[in-house]
Design a protein around this motif. Structure first.
Motif, PDB file in Angstrom:
ATOM      1  N   ARG A   1     -10.776   4.711   4.020  1.00 23.90           N
ATOM      2  CA  ARG A   1     -12.201   5.339   4.686  1.00 23.90           C
ATOM      3  C   ARG A   1     -13.219   4.835   3.793  1.00 23.90           C
ATOM      4  N   GLU A   2     -12.963   4.996   2.532  1.00 28.78           N
ATOM      5  CA  GLU A   2     -14.278   4.581   1.469  1.00 28.78           C
ATOM      6  C   GLU A   2     -14.436   3.014   1.541  1.00 28.78           C
ATOM      7  N   PHE A   3     -13.647   2.315   1.852  1.00 29.03           N
ATOM      8  CA  PHE A   3     -13.665   0.715   1.556  1.00 29.03           C
ATOM      9  C   PHE A   3     -13.646   0.045   3.093  1.00 29.03           C
ATOM     10  N   ASP A   4     -13.248   0.635   3.935  1.00 31.66           N
ATOM     11  CA  ASP A   4     -13.478   0.208   5.311  1.00 31.66           C
ATOM     12  C   ASP A   4     -12.130  -0.814   5.496  1.00 31.66           C
ATOM     13  N   LEU A   5     -11.014  -0.194   4.957  1.00 37.69           N
ATOM     14  CA  LEU A   5      -9.837  -0.971   5.124  1.00 37.69           C
ATOM     15  C   LEU A   5      -8.972  -0.305   6.221  1.00 37.69           C
ATOM     16  N   PRO A   6      -7.998  -1.073   6.421  1.00 38.93           N
ATOM     17  CA  PRO A   6      -7.003  -0.677   7.573  1.00 38.93           C
ATOM     18  C   PRO A   6      -6.340   0.822   7.210  1.00 38.93           C
TER      19      PRO A   6
ATOM     20  N   ALA B   1       5.444  -6.961  -8.222  1.00 40.64           N
ATOM     21  CA  ALA B   1       4.347  -5.934  -7.419  1.00 40.64           C
ATOM     22  C   ALA B   1       4.262  -6.192  -6.156  1.00 40.64           C
ATOM     23  N   LEU B   2       3.662  -5.106  -5.434  1.00 43.45           N
ATOM     24  CA  LEU B   2       3.228  -5.127  -4.225  1.00 43.45           C
ATOM     25  C   LEU B   2       1.682  -5.593  -4.100  1.00 43.45           C
ATOM     26  N   ASP B   3       1.637  -6.963  -4.678  1.00 41.10           N
ATOM     27  CA  ASP B   3       0.163  -7.610  -4.751  1.00 41.10           C
ATOM     28  C   ASP B   3       0.003  -8.459  -3.515  1.00 41.10           C
ATOM     29  N   ARG B   4      -1.168  -9.201  -3.630  1.00 45.39           N
ATOM     30  CA  ARG B   4      -1.489  -9.964  -2.299  1.00 45.39           C
ATOM     31  C   ARG B   4      -0.408 -11.064  -2.006  1.00 45.39           C
ATOM     32  N   ALA B   5      -0.126 -11.771  -3.149  1.00 48.23           N
ATOM     33  CA  ALA B   5       0.977 -13.054  -2.880  1.00 48.23           C
ATOM     34  C   ALA B   5       2.339 -12.425  -2.667  1.00 48.23           C
ATOM     35  N   ASN B   6       2.571 -11.321  -2.913  1.00 44.79           N
ATOM     36  CA  ASN B   6       4.015 -10.837  -2.651  1.00 44.79           C
ATOM     37  C   ASN B   6       3.944 -10.246  -1.307  1.00 44.79           C
ATOM     38  N   ILE B   7       3.019  -9.615  -0.741  1.00 45.55           N
ATOM     39  CA  ILE B   7       2.872  -8.951   0.450  1.00 45.55           C
ATOM     40  C   ILE B   7       2.609 -10.251   1.597  1.00 45.55           C
ATOM     41  N   ARG B   8       1.960 -11.162   1.259  1.00 43.70           N
ATOM     42  CA  ARG B   8       1.703 -12.412   2.131  1.00 43.70           C
ATOM     43  C   ARG B   8       3.229 -13.220   2.079  1.00 43.70           C
TER      44      ARG B   8
ATOM     45  N   GLN C   1      -3.655  -3.109  -2.504  1.00 44.98           N
ATOM     46  CA  GLN C   1      -2.597  -3.310  -1.417  1.00 44.98           C
ATOM     47  C   GLN C   1      -2.958  -3.206   0.072  1.00 44.98           C
ATOM     48  N   LEU C   2      -3.907  -2.251   0.222  1.00 38.29           N
ATOM     49  CA  LEU C   2      -4.750  -2.312   1.338  1.00 38.29           C
ATOM     50  C   LEU C   2      -5.445  -3.469   1.574  1.00 38.29           C
ATOM     51  N   GLU C   3      -6.103  -4.029   0.816  1.00 38.63           N
ATOM     52  CA  GLU C   3      -6.966  -5.386   0.773  1.00 38.63           C
ATOM     53  C   GLU C   3      -6.105  -6.424   1.511  1.00 38.63           C
ATOM     54  N   ALA C   4      -4.998  -6.590   0.782  1.00 41.46           N
ATOM     55  CA  ALA C   4      -4.004  -7.493   1.120  1.00 41.46           C
ATOM     56  C   ALA C   4      -3.584  -7.534   2.377  1.00 41.46           C
ATOM     57  N   LEU C   5      -3.275  -6.199   2.879  1.00 43.50           N
ATOM     58  CA  LEU C   5      -2.661  -6.224   4.301  1.00 43.50           C
ATOM     59  C   LEU C   5      -4.059  -6.428   5.146  1.00 43.50           C
ATOM     60  N   ALA C   6      -5.183  -5.986   4.874  1.00 43.30           N
ATOM     61  CA  ALA C   6      -6.367  -6.226   5.854  1.00 43.30           C
ATOM     62  C   ALA C   6      -6.525  -7.723   6.005  1.00 43.30           C
ATOM     63  N   GLU C   7      -6.318  -8.386   4.985  1.00 44.55           N
ATOM     64  CA  GLU C   7      -6.513  -9.826   5.304  1.00 44.55           C
ATOM     65  C   GLU C   7      -5.269 -10.274   6.502  1.00 44.55           C
TER      66      GLU C   7
ATOM     67  N   GLN D   1       5.005  -1.857   7.314  1.00 47.05           N
ATOM     68  CA  GLN D   1       5.134  -0.918   6.409  1.00 47.05           C
ATOM     69  C   GLN D   1       5.420  -1.456   4.835  1.00 47.05           C
ATOM     70  N   LEU D   2       5.107  -0.525   4.028  1.00 43.56           N
ATOM     71  CA  LEU D   2       5.313  -0.937   2.741  1.00 43.56           C
ATOM     72  C   LEU D   2       6.759   0.126   2.332  1.00 43.56           C
ATOM     73  N   HIS D   3       7.786  -0.570   2.182  1.00 39.30           N
ATOM     74  CA  HIS D   3       9.283   0.051   2.158  1.00 39.30           C
ATOM     75  C   HIS D   3       9.326   1.053   1.418  1.00 39.30           C
ATOM     76  N   TRP D   4       8.764   1.049   0.080  1.00 43.51           N
ATOM     77  CA  TRP D   4       8.383   2.155  -0.804  1.00 43.51           C
ATOM     78  C   TRP D   4       7.368   1.716  -1.762  1.00 43.51           C
ATOM     79  N   PRO D   5       7.040   2.813  -2.384  1.00 45.06           N
ATOM     80  CA  PRO D   5       5.856   2.588  -3.080  1.00 45.06           C
ATOM     81  C   PRO D   5       6.157   1.896  -4.469  1.00 45.06           C
ATOM     82  N   GLU D   6       5.154   1.094  -5.112  1.00 46.05           N
ATOM     83  CA  GLU D   6       5.330   0.198  -6.226  1.00 46.05           C
ATOM     84  C   GLU D   6       5.401   1.366  -7.344  1.00 46.05           C
TER      85      GLU D   6
END
Length: 345
Positions: free
Chosen positions: A193-198, A103-110, A159-165, A129-134
């Motif tokens: 826009r809706e959740f104030d993420l990057p 997955a492109l989840d928090r653990a993998n992105i980090r 995915q955006l929340e993980a990147l925001a961290e 960048q996310l190389h390709w969509p999950e």
């Protein structure tokens, strides 16, 4: 060289970006450093890499490109370089990357970011960048969306929340997409826009004379939402140089690596290439000059990612920057495009 800002508040980058995926496979460290030096001397401040590289992806060369870039980067003024990298997603058979990310989840992105930072010998990545969509979507030569292939995947918000961290920690400065489609771009923009993420500042997609799919839906989305296009593969894996017309087994990635670049094996690719080569000759240009000048000056393109296996090829690509196509030449290109519309989507 000219410079443009990515997205709404992204970095200012050169209109030509040095792609590095040959480093560690076709290009050794000494030649890679020479290419990086040349690009920097010619005004390029933008370097693109990925954890997956070198290409074609193999367990033996995983991370080699970032390692080579890192050995060059450590002797540069870091603030003068805009460095981009990517996290490899699931849905491809790359089991050697983080033991096969599910997955492109928090653990993998980090984990991907931290690995890239070590190899690149830097404290931060300017554009991640996310190389390709999950999620299920057609990519890399596929051209039809198949709802029967739907699968569970990490929500885009997560995915955006993980990147925001990572942005908050200073490890990543800006975020972007790659190989995305219109729905994906809009969902990333909506969640930001809706959740104030990057907010994503860029999208890296294939764009060249054989593949102008970006113009159909993504061009409007990206213009209205201020997401900048980073155009990769402007020479269509060397096809638009014309070398494979004269010699189908000419040296290059397509002949060196079996099964590589399958999107360029479709039946109308060679007739389209022949038409563009003939047009270039009629204009007194090389096929490389025609193909690159088209992408370099295209209004929808913020920066064009060029790559080369040798210093001589890189010089040729950089020299094409000064070529400007006339209105008549652009009309002739469109006539060929309408005859052979996107033969390599």
């Amino acid at each position: 060289m000219i410079y443009r800002s990515l997205g709404q508040q992204g970095p200012e980058v050169s209109a030509v970006c040095l792609g590095t995926m040959t480093f560690g496979q076709q290009t050794d460290q000494a030649d890679a450093h020479s290419q990086l030096d040349m690009a920097f001397e010619r005004g390029i401040n933008f370097i693109d890499t990925a954890e997956m590289y070198a290409v074609p992806p193999r367990a033996e060369t995983y991370g080699a490109t970032e390692t080579i870039v890192g050995t060059w980067l450590r002797r540069q003024a870091r603030e003068r370089i805009v460095l981009a990298s990517k996290v490899a997603g699931p849905a491809r058979s790359l089991g050697w990357i983080r033991n096969g990310p599910l997955a492109l989840d928090r653990a993998n992105i980090r984990a991907a970011v931290e690995g890239s930072l070590r190899r690149l010998q830097t404290d931060y990545i300017d554009l991640y960048q996310l190389h390709w969509p999950e999620r299920n979507q057609p990519m890399f030569g596929q051209w039809q969306y198949d709802p029967d292939k739907e699968r569970v995947c990490t929500p885009i918000r997560a995915q955006l929340e993980a990147l925001a961290e990572l942005v908050a920690e200073g490890k990543v400065r800006h975020v972007g997409l790659s190989n995305e489609h219109p729905w994906g771009v809009m969902e990333f923009v909506r969640c930001a826009r809706e959740f104030d993420l990057p907010r994503v500042v860029s999208i890296q997609n294939a764009y060249n004379l054989l593949n102008r799919v970006f113009e159909y839906g993504l061009a409007e989305v990206c213009h209205r939402e201020q997401v900048s296009l980073l155009a990769y593969s402007p020479l269509a894996f060397g096809h638009l140089s014309g070398k494979y017309l004269a010699n189908p087994v000419a040296a290059g990635r397509l002949t060196e690596f079996e099964g590589f670049g399958q999107r360029y094996s479709k039946e109308n690719v060679q007739p389209a290439v022949a038409a563009y080569v003939a047009l270039a000759q009629s204009l007194g240009l090389t096929p490389v000059q025609l193909a690159l000048a088209f992408v370099y000056r295209r209004g929808c393109v913020a920066s064009t990612i060029i790559g080369a296996s040798t210093r001589a090829q890189l010089a040729q690509n950089l020299d094409a920057w000064v070529v400007t196509l006339s209105a008549d030449a652009l009309e002739a290109i469109d006539r060929i495009h309408l005859r052979y519309s996107n033969p390599a989507p």
